[in-house]
Write a protein that holds these residues in place. Structure first.
Motif, PDB file in Angstrom:
ATOM      1  N   TYR A 333       1.530  -1.867  -3.007  1.00 55.62           N
ATOM      2  CA  TYR A 333       0.183  -2.431  -2.955  1.00 55.62           C
ATOM      3  C   TYR A 333       0.062  -3.439  -1.816  1.00 55.62           C
ATOM      4  CZ  TYR A 333      -3.909  -5.177  -4.211  1.00 55.62           C
ATOM      5  OH  TYR A 333      -5.104  -5.837  -4.166  1.00 55.62           O
ATOM      6  N   LEU A 334       1.034  -4.335  -1.701  1.00 58.54           N
ATOM      7  CA  LEU A 334       0.982  -5.369  -0.678  1.00 58.54           C
ATOM      8  C   LEU A 334       0.989  -4.761   0.721  1.00 58.54           C
ATOM      9  CD1 LEU A 334       1.028  -8.361   0.079  1.00 58.54           C
ATOM     10  CD2 LEU A 334       3.520  -8.299  -0.096  1.00 58.54           C
ATOM     11  N   ILE A 335       1.871  -3.788   0.947  1.00 61.25           N
ATOM     12  CA  ILE A 335       1.963  -3.151   2.265  1.00 61.25           C
ATOM     13  C   ILE A 335       0.686  -2.374   2.581  1.00 61.25           C
ATOM     14  CG2 ILE A 335       3.161  -1.342   3.570  1.00 61.25           C
ATOM     15  CD1 ILE A 335       5.732  -2.232   2.079  1.00 61.25           C
ATOM     16  N   SER A 336       0.201  -1.605   1.621  1.00 62.26           N
ATOM     17  CA  SER A 336      -1.000  -0.798   1.845  1.00 62.26           C
ATOM     18  C   SER A 336      -2.227  -1.683   2.039  1.00 62.26           C
ATOM     19  CB  SER A 336      -1.215   0.155   0.667  1.00 62.26           C
ATOM     20  OG  SER A 336      -0.139   1.054   0.536  1.00 62.26           O
ATOM     21  N   GLY A 337      -2.323  -2.745   1.239  1.00 69.31           N
ATOM     22  CA  GLY A 337      -3.449  -3.657   1.382  1.00 69.31           C
ATOM     23  C   GLY A 337      -3.435  -4.370   2.716  1.00 69.31           C
ATOM     24  N   ALA A 338      -2.246  -4.816   3.144  1.00 73.61           N
ATOM     25  CA  ALA A 338      -2.133  -5.495   4.436  1.00 73.61           C
ATOM     26  C   ALA A 338      -2.467  -4.537   5.575  1.00 73.61           C
ATOM     27  CB  ALA A 338      -0.727  -6.055   4.603  1.00 73.61           C
ATOM     28  N   ALA A 339      -2.038  -3.275   5.458  1.00 74.03           N
ATOM     29  CA  ALA A 339      -2.336  -2.270   6.488  1.00 74.03           C
ATOM     30  C   ALA A 339      -3.839  -2.038   6.577  1.00 74.03           C
ATOM     31  CB  ALA A 339      -1.600  -0.971   6.182  1.00 74.03           C
ATOM     32  N   LEU A 340      -4.512  -1.987   5.429  1.00 71.92           N
ATOM     33  CA  LEU A 340      -5.963  -1.779   5.424  1.00 71.92           C
ATOM     34  C   LEU A 340      -6.680  -2.960   6.062  1.00 71.92           C
ATOM     35  CD1 LEU A 340      -8.506  -0.262   4.657  1.00 71.92           C
ATOM     36  CD2 LEU A 340      -8.288  -1.172   2.332  1.00 71.92           C
ATOM     37  N   ILE A 341      -6.258  -4.166   5.709  1.00 72.72           N
ATOM     38  CA  ILE A 341      -6.879  -5.368   6.312  1.00 72.72           C
ATOM     39  C   ILE A 341      -6.687  -5.369   7.817  1.00 72.72           C
ATOM     40  CG2 ILE A 341      -6.700  -7.883   6.459  1.00 72.72           C
ATOM     41  CD1 ILE A 341      -5.999  -7.807   3.415  1.00 72.72           C
ATOM     42  N   LEU A 342      -5.473  -5.058   8.259  1.00 73.66           N
ATOM     43  CA  LEU A 342      -5.192  -5.020   9.694  1.00 73.66           C
ATOM     44  C   LEU A 342      -6.006  -3.930  10.373  1.00 73.66           C
ATOM     45  CD1 LEU A 342      -3.432  -6.387  11.829  1.00 73.66           C
ATOM     46  CD2 LEU A 342      -1.666  -4.672  11.384  1.00 73.66           C
ATOM     47  N   GLY A 343      -6.120  -2.782   9.703  1.00 72.55           N
ATOM     48  CA  GLY A 343      -6.910  -1.686  10.264  1.00 72.55           C
ATOM     49  C   GLY A 343      -8.370  -2.028  10.404  1.00 72.55           C
ATOM     50  N   VAL A 344      -8.925  -2.787   9.453  1.00 68.60           N
ATOM     51  CA  VAL A 344     -10.331  -3.196   9.538  1.00 68.60           C
ATOM     52  C   VAL A 344     -10.517  -4.241  10.629  1.00 68.60           C
ATOM     53  CG1 VAL A 344     -12.187  -4.371   8.270  1.00 68.60           C
ATOM     54  CG2 VAL A 344     -10.846  -2.585   7.156  1.00 68.60           C
ATOM     55  N   LEU A 345      -9.524  -5.082  10.818  1.00 67.70           N
ATOM     56  CA  LEU A 345      -9.618  -6.118  11.848  1.00 67.70           C
ATOM     57  C   LEU A 345      -9.560  -5.534  13.251  1.00 67.70           C
ATOM     58  CD1 LEU A 345      -7.375  -8.975  10.407  1.00 67.70           C
ATOM     59  CD2 LEU A 345      -9.842  -9.084  10.824  1.00 67.70           C
ATOM     60  N   LEU A 346      -8.763  -4.487  13.452  1.00 74.04           N
ATOM     61  CA  LEU A 346      -8.516  -3.968  14.809  1.00 74.04           C
ATOM     62  C   LEU A 346      -9.303  -2.682  15.072  1.00 74.04           C
ATOM     63  CD1 LEU A 346      -4.668  -4.540  15.015  1.00 74.04           C
ATOM     64  CD2 LEU A 346      -6.510  -6.006  15.857  1.00 74.04           C
TER      65      LEU A 346
END
Length: 346
Positions: A333-346
């Motif tokens: 969950y933590l890895i997938s959530g962080a990846a999604l946040i990073l993907g939305v930011l970039l």
């Protein structure tokens, strides 16, 4: 390890089926039981550790990621974050942590009253069963924390355009009510195999979309697309937590999605769950709603495979030891959530 004195609080003397049919007055009496008169007095440090245990801090990430995702979406749409939006984000985090704490404390209180967390069941934080915190203490905190959480939500909602306020008020009341009635009679939807559905709705759609609305001052439809995988991820954390208790929950009369499916069906669903989440996340990239970093969610694959291996090795035997490996799914969950946040930011 805790430095609190060991002690065991007996489970209620009524059976689980009797508890499900308890009258309101009887339920309130059970919720107002104090610590045993002979219980050792706890130091301030011991009390703090007990309440920290009851709050279940490892699960706070399930609230932090949806709210931070809403902040990332705000940055994507605006190109910056205004000072007032940082203040809103801080209040949102506080309110969501308070709501999650309500759910955790209510779970401990009512599963104890219903007899679900007695005996060999490993559910909850065990603070009542160990005699660290009494049902009365939990009830008092819930009575204080529930209106406080609604007050935080109300403070945020007052900053919205009037046309948006009724919907956000309704969602806030629904979310807080869901936190209490996850296991509280008469609804106790968590005992009717609906826990994952409500968690997906509350921690995904409501938390992401409502947070984005509060930050942006308007409803953003694309927040719903971002919310779906988040809701499934949080539901996946809850789902794994129910696997070790398939037999004990069923024996206690508590129906969950996992014990409704049986061990073979529950394992099959777990194997499908996270690949579906990752497929949805990668689809956000294909749809232009997130950048390429969202594919970094696949870094959670080793933890998912390790969890699958643990379940497969347990086979038809005792699944209680799986509880010690819940961190594997939280890491997914933590890895997938962080990846999604990073993907939305970039």
């Amino acid at each position: 390890g805790s430095d609190c004195p060991p002690m065991t609080l007996p489970s209620p003397t009524h059976g689980v089926k009797e508890a499900y049919n308890m009258r309101c007055g009887d339920l309130l009496r059970e919720a107002w039981v104090p610590r045993p008169a002979l219980a050792p007095k706890l130091t301030f440090r011991q009390q703090a550790r007990a309440w920290w245990q009851a709050c279940r801090p490892p699960f706070f990430i399930t609230a932090a990621i949806p709210v931070t995702l809403a902040l990332a979406l705000t940055f994507r749409l605006q190109g910056s974050i205004r000072p007032g939006q940082w203040a809103t984000y801080t209040l949102l985090l506080a309110g969501c942590f308070m709501g999650l704490t309500i759910a955790n404390l209510a779970n401990d209180l009512f599963d104890h009253i219903l007899g679900v967390d007695g005996g060999d069941n490993i559910g909850g934080s065990r603070v009542i069963q160990s005699g660290l915190i009494s049902p009365r203490q939990l009830s008092i905190v819930l009575l204080l924390l529930t209106p406080a959480t609604l007050a935080v939500g109300g403070l945020l909602i007052l900053g919205l355009p009037p046309a948006l306020r009724p919907a956000l008020w309704a969602l806030s009341v629904f979310a807080v009510g869901s936190a209490v009635f996850y296991v509280a009679p008469p609804i106790r939807y968590g005992h009717r195999a609906l826990g994952e559905v409500f968690v997906c709705l509350n921690m995904g759609f409501i938390m992401v979309s409502a947070s984005a609305t509060l930050l942006l001052g308007r409803f953003e439809p694309c927040s719903l697309a971002l919310a779906l995988p988040v809701g499934l991820m949080v539901g996946g954390v809850l789902y794994y937590q129910s696997l070790p208790e398939i037999e004990t929950d069923l024996a206690a009369g508590k129906l969950t999605l996992a014990n409704t499916l049986g061990k073979a069906g529950a394992f099959l669903l777990f194997r499908l769950w996270w690949p579906l989440v990752w497929l949805l996340l990668c689809n956000l990239w294909a749809a232009g709603l997130a950048g390429w970093p969202v594919v970094l969610c696949l870094a959670g694959l080793p933890f998912y495979l390790a969890a699958c291996r643990r379940i497969r090795l347990a086979g038809d035997g005792d699944w209680l030891p799986l509880d010690a490996h819940g961190h594997l799914v939280r890491k997914c969950y933590l890895i997938s959530g962080a990846a999604l946040i990073l993907g939305v930011l970039l």
